[in-house]
Structures are given as C-alpha cells and as structure tokens.
Motif scaffolding. Structure first.
Motif, PDB file in Angstrom:
ATOM      1  N   PHE A   1       0.168  12.241  -9.646  1.00  0.00           N
ATOM      2  CA  PHE A   1      -0.453  13.560  -9.525  1.00  0.00           C
ATOM      3  C   PHE A   1       0.602  14.671  -9.410  1.00  0.00           C
ATOM      4  O   PHE A   1       0.288  15.787  -9.004  1.00  0.00           O
ATOM      5  N   ASP A   2       1.853  14.327  -9.755  1.00  0.00           N
ATOM      6  CA  ASP A   2       2.972  15.292  -9.681  1.00  0.00           C
ATOM      7  C   ASP A   2       3.146  15.883  -8.286  1.00  0.00           C
ATOM      8  O   ASP A   2       3.393  17.082  -8.142  1.00  0.00           O
ATOM      9  N   ILE A   3       2.985  15.048  -7.284  1.00  0.00           N
ATOM     10  CA  ILE A   3       3.162  15.499  -5.906  1.00  0.00           C
ATOM     11  C   ILE A   3       4.389  14.797  -5.336  1.00  0.00           C
ATOM     12  O   ILE A   3       4.462  13.561  -5.334  1.00  0.00           O
ATOM     13  N   ASP A   4       5.352  15.592  -4.877  1.00  0.00           N
ATOM     14  CA  ASP A   4       6.576  15.045  -4.297  1.00  0.00           C
ATOM     15  C   ASP A   4       6.326  14.781  -2.809  1.00  0.00           C
ATOM     16  O   ASP A   4       6.440  15.690  -1.991  1.00  0.00           O
ATOM     17  N   PHE A   5       5.934  13.550  -2.502  1.00  0.00           N
ATOM     18  CA  PHE A   5       5.524  13.222  -1.138  1.00  0.00           C
ATOM     19  C   PHE A   5       5.858  11.775  -0.814  1.00  0.00           C
ATOM     20  O   PHE A   5       5.556  10.872  -1.591  1.00  0.00           O
ATOM     21  N   GLU A   6       6.467  11.578   0.337  1.00  0.00           N
ATOM     22  CA  GLU A   6       6.786  10.232   0.820  1.00  0.00           C
ATOM     23  C   GLU A   6       5.657   9.774   1.746  1.00  0.00           C
ATOM     24  O   GLU A   6       5.339  10.483   2.706  1.00  0.00           O
ATOM     25  N   PRO A   7       5.069   8.605   1.507  1.00  0.00           N
ATOM     26  CA  PRO A   7       3.998   8.127   2.389  1.00  0.00           C
ATOM     27  C   PRO A   7       4.382   8.084   3.867  1.00  0.00           C
ATOM     28  O   PRO A   7       3.522   8.262   4.728  1.00  0.00           O
ATOM     29  N   LYS A   8       5.656   7.895   4.187  1.00  0.00           N
ATOM     30  CA  LYS A   8       6.062   7.851   5.598  1.00  0.00           C
ATOM     31  C   LYS A   8       5.852   9.200   6.291  1.00  0.00           C
ATOM     32  O   LYS A   8       5.783   9.264   7.511  1.00  0.00           O
ATOM     33  N   TRP A   9       5.736  10.285   5.526  1.00  0.00           N
ATOM     34  CA  TRP A   9       5.489  11.609   6.103  1.00  0.00           C
ATOM     35  C   TRP A   9       4.020  11.803   6.492  1.00  0.00           C
ATOM     36  O   TRP A   9       3.682  12.703   7.244  1.00  0.00           O
ATOM     37  N   PHE A  10       3.156  10.970   5.926  1.00  0.00           N
ATOM     38  CA  PHE A  10       1.708  11.158   6.080  1.00  0.00           C
ATOM     39  C   PHE A  10       1.242  11.347   7.516  1.00  0.00           C
ATOM     40  O   PHE A  10       0.515  12.306   7.803  1.00  0.00           O
ATOM     41  N   PRO A  11       1.624  10.467   8.477  1.00  0.00           N
ATOM     42  CA  PRO A  11       1.048  10.630   9.820  1.00  0.00           C
ATOM     43  C   PRO A  11       1.317  12.002  10.438  1.00  0.00           C
ATOM     44  O   PRO A  11       0.431  12.597  11.042  1.00  0.00           O
ATOM     45  N   VAL A  12       2.532  12.512  10.259  1.00  0.00           N
ATOM     46  CA  VAL A  12       2.876  13.818  10.845  1.00  0.00           C
ATOM     47  C   VAL A  12       2.148  14.939  10.119  1.00  0.00           C
ATOM     48  O   VAL A  12       1.515  15.797  10.752  1.00  0.00           O
TER      49      VAL A  12
ATOM     50  N   LEU B   1       0.834  -1.209   0.000  1.00  0.00           N
ATOM     51  CA  LEU B   1       0.000   0.000   0.000  1.00  0.00           C
ATOM     52  C   LEU B   1       0.868   1.259   0.000  1.00  0.00           C
ATOM     53  O   LEU B   1       0.592   2.226  -0.709  1.00  0.00           O
ATOM     54  N   ARG B   2       1.935   1.232   0.777  1.00  0.00           N
ATOM     55  CA  ARG B   2       2.847   2.379   0.868  1.00  0.00           C
ATOM     56  C   ARG B   2       3.525   2.636  -0.480  1.00  0.00           C
ATOM     57  O   ARG B   2       3.621   3.763  -0.935  1.00  0.00           O
ATOM     58  N   LYS B   3       4.000   1.554  -1.106  1.00  0.00           N
ATOM     59  CA  LYS B   3       4.691   1.677  -2.394  1.00  0.00           C
ATOM     60  C   LYS B   3       3.738   2.228  -3.452  1.00  0.00           C
ATOM     61  O   LYS B   3       4.065   3.167  -4.180  1.00  0.00           O
ATOM     62  N   ASP B   4       2.541   1.646  -3.537  1.00  0.00           N
ATOM     63  CA  ASP B   4       1.557   2.129  -4.505  1.00  0.00           C
ATOM     64  C   ASP B   4       1.119   3.551  -4.175  1.00  0.00           C
ATOM     65  O   ASP B   4       0.876   4.356  -5.075  1.00  0.00           O
ATOM     66  N   GLY B   5       1.020   3.867  -2.885  1.00  0.00           N
ATOM     67  CA  GLY B   5       0.683   5.225  -2.460  1.00  0.00           C
ATOM     68  C   GLY B   5       1.682   6.226  -3.013  1.00  0.00           C
ATOM     69  O   GLY B   5       1.318   7.289  -3.519  1.00  0.00           O
ATOM     70  N   ALA B   6       2.966   5.887  -2.929  1.00  0.00           N
ATOM     71  CA  ALA B   6       4.016   6.764  -3.461  1.00  0.00           C
ATOM     72  C   ALA B   6       3.832   6.963  -4.961  1.00  0.00           C
ATOM     73  O   ALA B   6       3.974   8.087  -5.475  1.00  0.00           O
ATOM     74  N   PHE B   7       3.481   5.889  -5.674  1.00  0.00           N
ATOM     75  CA  PHE B   7       3.250   5.995  -7.125  1.00  0.00           C
ATOM     76  C   PHE B   7       2.016   6.853  -7.437  1.00  0.00           C
ATOM     77  O   PHE B   7       1.987   7.581  -8.418  1.00  0.00           O
TER      78      PHE B   7
END
Length: 159
Positions: A34-45, A23-29
């Motif tokens: 959507f051209d968003i530079d975002f790491e899923p690990k940042w999500f909770p914060v 889920l995390r890997k696909d989330g990153a994709f």
C-alpha cells in the motif's frame, strides 16, 4: 511434520514466536503493498497514541506491556522518524509526555483502511475451531494470576 511441531506444548513459545514472526513479516509486506513506510514493531506505540493522544513513557510501557528500556528504544526510533514528539510535563519536570507528530497522524490516516483489511484477514485466520484469540486471552489471564515461573517453582517445591 517437524520435531518442534511434534513436541506439542513443550515448544509453544517457539511456535508462537514463529507465528508472530510470520505475521509481522507479512504485515510489513502488506504495508509496502500500500506504499506505506511502516515497521510492524512501531504498531503498539502508534496505535496506543492514536487512541490515548498524550501519555508518559511509563504509561506507554504499561499500555503496550513492554519493559521500560524496550519502550524507550522504540520511542527513540519513532522520534528519529518524526512520527512522535515529546515535551516535558509541566507538573513533573522529570516526566516526558509523548504524542503523535503531524507525520504520525498523517500516517495513521493512510493506515486506517489497511488496518481494516488486516483485521478482516486476521479474523479469517484466527476464526477456527479453537478460536485463537480467545485461547490467547485465556492463557494471558492465567499468567496474570500466576506466572509461568511461579507455577513451575510451585510444582518443583511440591515434590
């Protein structure tokens, strides 16, 4: 079927980790699509600060359920990315207060429609006969009452 899948409950941790990583890997994709530079690990914060605005490091750690050191390393990464800013607490000089930086706020605005899409897709994935989210809630509640370790030691001592 592989050995891990066949082993049933014994491999639950491995299977949950595998599911989480997928889920995390696909989330990153998805973010990339959507051209968003975002790491899923940042999500909770990021998500927590979006809802709570200003929190101390300890409050963030409690809110997201991470250890203090894990939270600090995540915060350092986000600060380096200029997503968050921190300031000293006027009441307690030892305490750092964390909030979203303008770049973090801007990012959230870009991510809101993506979060709606992700919520819809994950809803479809989790909406099965056994209701994944409900099962996770129930398991977490049981663990909050008595940990995995406590339960195992109790059974060991009963023998």
């Amino acid at each position: 079927m592989n050995v891990i899948n066949e082993s049933g409950i014994l491999a639950i941790s491995t299977r949950l980790q595998r599911l989480s990583e997928q889920l995390r890997k696909d989330g990153a994709f998805i973010y990339k699509a959507f051209d968003i530079d975002f790491e899923p690990k940042w999500f909770p914060v990021i998500f927590t600060l979006h809802h709570r605005e200003v929190l101390s490091v300890v409050e963030i750690a409690n809110e997201i359920g991470y250890t203090h050191p894990s939270t600090i390393s995540l915060l350092k990464e986000l600060e380096k990315q200029k997503m968050i800013v921190s300031k000293k607490d006027k009441q307690d000089e030892r305490k750092r207060l964390i909030m979203l930086a303008p770049k973090g706020i801007e990012l959230i605005e870009k991510m809101k429609p993506v979060w709606e899409l992700i919520t819809r897709v994950l809803g479809e994935i989790a909406d099965n006969e056994n209701h994944l989210l409900k099962a996770i809630d129930e398991a977490e509640e049981k663990l909050a009452n008595q940990s995995f370790l406590q339960r195992a030691l109790q059974l060991k001592n009963e023998k």
